[in-house]
Design a protein around this motif. Structure first.
Motif, PDB file in Angstrom:
ATOM      1  N   CYS A  16       0.831  -1.205   0.000  1.00 15.91           N
ATOM      2  CA  CYS A  16       0.000   0.000   0.000  1.00 15.91           C
ATOM      3  C   CYS A  16       0.864   1.252   0.000  1.00 15.91           C
ATOM      4  CB  CYS A  16      -0.901   0.008   1.237  1.00 15.91           C
ATOM      5  SG  CYS A  16      -1.700   1.582   1.570  1.00 15.91           S
ATOM      6  N   LEU A  19       2.674   1.591  -3.247  1.00 18.41           N
ATOM      7  CA  LEU A  19       1.785   2.024  -4.320  1.00 18.41           C
ATOM      8  C   LEU A  19       1.484   3.508  -4.212  1.00 18.41           C
ATOM      9  CD1 LEU A  19      -0.074   1.414  -6.699  1.00 18.41           C
ATOM     10  CD2 LEU A  19      -1.877   0.880  -5.044  1.00 18.41           C
ATOM     11  N   PRO A  67      -5.712   6.062  -4.359  1.00 16.02           N
ATOM     12  CA  PRO A  67      -5.345   5.013  -5.323  1.00 16.02           C
ATOM     13  C   PRO A  67      -6.553   4.359  -5.988  1.00 16.02           C
ATOM     14  CG  PRO A  67      -4.039   4.818  -3.320  1.00 16.02           C
ATOM     15  CD  PRO A  67      -5.096   5.851  -3.038  1.00 16.02           C
ATOM     16  N   GLY A  71      -7.078   4.403  -9.875  1.00 17.59           N
ATOM     17  CA  GLY A  71      -7.253   3.137 -10.590  1.00 17.59           C
ATOM     18  C   GLY A  71      -8.461   3.195 -11.515  1.00 17.59           C
ATOM     19  N   VAL A 308      -6.676  -3.014  -5.869  1.00 19.11           N
ATOM     20  CA  VAL A 308      -6.277  -1.689  -5.367  1.00 19.11           C
ATOM     21  C   VAL A 308      -6.882  -1.455  -3.983  1.00 19.11           C
ATOM     22  CG1 VAL A 308      -6.348   0.792  -5.807  1.00 19.11           C
ATOM     23  CG2 VAL A 308      -6.088  -0.798  -7.718  1.00 19.11           C
TER      24      VAL A 308
END
Length: 370
Positions: A16, A19, A67, A71, A308
């Protein structure tokens, strides 16, 4: 239960952070502001020429939701997404009676599952044509509410201020620890103020039905003059600073992220039982772009979206296709404790009766914060 996050969860948290950091670098510092200010609008500009704007009101902070939104934009680069952060109760209030001076949101996202059920039951949301085949039975209600995360309530503690043999591994351990040394823990325990926090109230009412020791724990919290907070992040910040030693009923997704930044924090998933919420998403009846909102719901429930979500929130509902019992079996195999989901449906309204709610909060406050 080890005081440290289990390896799979820790790896998820590491992914996480990686990312998020990666997305910040790619986007030149993230397209959205990282402010946690309530009601501040975060704009995720469309990577391509914009054709529409999706407005989301939600209670998940921008580090977790960013995120997920980005995404979605990878698959729909012509969509600008605006995300406004709320607390659970004001989000419900706006969903029930949107002020005329603000645009109506296309989506409402909240961890207070009971308040989302009330919005649906009172006719404030609309059905969505979502491909729900394969979703767990607990993740969908009347094609109006969709759960897309699994977020356990955990105990978090400051490693520098609590001896290893004192770390509570269960709710029962926590009760005994506080009853044994109330003066030592005076003003050093953090938990939700259930009078202002929707998810805190949901945790409390659920646990009151699960455990015969719920009110004994409330009394122990009162004996130590526990500090009450509106929000998970405020509890975790208090722990990181050393203002408090233990935080009780903390959303696991936030705790994992905070522990990565502050190695002096330890996380316990209780061995006796674990209360869980699922972050839920609905489309308001007056949404300006209901079809586009449905496309976003489809994404967060898809396999790429769930990947995600798992990184951003620690656990997704994946695997999609498992039912509640299979999910419990998998969770128990990975960690001790028993997973207990609040019901997504009419039974969730039991403690939202106005008289019952006022009495529950009044009694709880008389015991915990006399």
């Amino acid at each position: 239960m080890s005081a440290k996050p289990s390896p799979p969860i820790a790896r998820n948290a590491m992914r996480c952070i990686a990312l998020i950091v990666g997305l910040f670098l790619v986007s030149g510092g993230c397209r959205a502001d990282q402010s946690k200010s309530i009601n501040e609008l975060n704009v995720f500009h469309a990577p391509a020429s914009p054709t529409a704007t999706l407005l989301i009101h939600g209670t998940a902070d921008i580090l977790a939701m960013g995120p997920v939104i980005e995404g979605f934009q990878k698959e729909h680069p012509d969509i600008e997404v605006q995300y406004r952060l709320y607390e659970t109760v004001p989000l419900y209030q706006e969903g029930a009676s949107a002020p005329s001076d603000r645009p109506v949101a296309d989506l409402l996202i909240s961890s207070a599952m009971d308040l989302q059920v009330k919005l649906a039951n009172d006719g404030h949301v609309q059905r969505a044509a979502i491909a729900t085949r394969g979703l767990p039975d607990w993740a969908v209600w009347r094609d109006e509410i969709f759960g897309f995360t699994v977020e356990p309530a955990v105990i978090v503690y400051n490693k520098d201020m609590l001896d290893r043999d004192e770390v509570p591994k269960s709710h029962q351990d926590l009760i005994r620890l506080l009853e044994r040394s109330p003066e030592r823990f005076r003003r050093k325990i953090a938990t939700y103020d259930i009078g202002v926090s929707g998810v805190g109230y949901l945790f409390a009412t659920t646990e009151s039905m699960l455990s015969a020791n719920f009110w004994r724990l409330a009394h122990a919290l009162g004996t130590t003059k526990a500090k009450l907070f509106c929000c998970t992040q405020d509890m975790l910040d208090s722990l990181s600073r050393g203002d408090t030693l233990i935080a009780y009923d903390v959303l696991g997704s936030y705790a994992l992220r905070q522990a990565e930044r502050h190695p002096n924090l330890g996380i316990v998933v209780p061995e006796d039982y674990v209360t869980v919420v699922s972050r839920t998403i609905v489309i308001p009846r007056r949404a300006q772009h209901p079809a586009l909102a449905g496309t976003f719901v489809d994404y967060v429930l898809s396999e790429p979206g769930q990947a995600v979500v798992a990184n951003g929130f620690g656990l997704s509902i994946a695997g999609v296709g498992t039912d509640r019992e299979q999910m419990k079996t998998r969770y128990v195999a990975e960690k001790p404790g028993l997973l207990n989901f609040p019901t997504l449906g009419l039974p969730a309204l039991a403690y939202l009766d106005l008289v019952k709610r006022e009495q529950f909060v009044k009694t709880w406050r008389q015991i915990v914060s006399p």
